[in-house]
Design a protein around this motif. Sequence first.
Motif: not given
Length: 204
Positions: A81-83, A75-79, A86-88
Amino acid sequence: MAGGRPRAFDEDAALDRALEVFWRQGYEGTALSDLTAAMGINRPSLYGAFGNKEALFRRVLDRYVDGPGGYSAAALAEPRARDVVARILGGAVELTTDSGHPGCLSVRNAQACGPECEQVRRAVVDRRNAGLAALRARLERARDEGDLPPGADPAALARYVFTVSDGIASQAASDATADELRKVVDLVLAAWPGQGNPHADPGC
């Protein structure tokens, strides 16, 4: 020089079966006989390949973090912070409400180990703290890039996300459904500080 005698079992498959046992029963609730039966090997083979029960659990814990629990690091690779959040949290819902997975291995073993298993509990906590530090660093980057308000507290936000994730695991163990827990995730995301939510509390 000839090599040693090759093992007569698939080490990766044996680790996967050990993971299922520890995941279902916890470290303290798992006997060596449970492991050897599930892994299809005898005790000498277990000791020879993996060491003692604690050493095997540490191998299993690494396998869990890189496998079923790997959504958190990915999830840390999401562009945005909110993403990331959301993924975590979405991953936590999917993992802990999946009928084929008995909750969260790390939460269960961080909470349920007695004093005689302190080294095991510490191993779990160390891995959890490494994940927390990685999320904090990612949120610090988000603040520096303007993806979070200047006054946002990445440490508090990271702890908030982990607290909600742990709560998801606890609620799932109490028979909360995936749909019910997704509504909790929606509440977290609706209050997440950032450009899309200028009135949110930047602390958490």
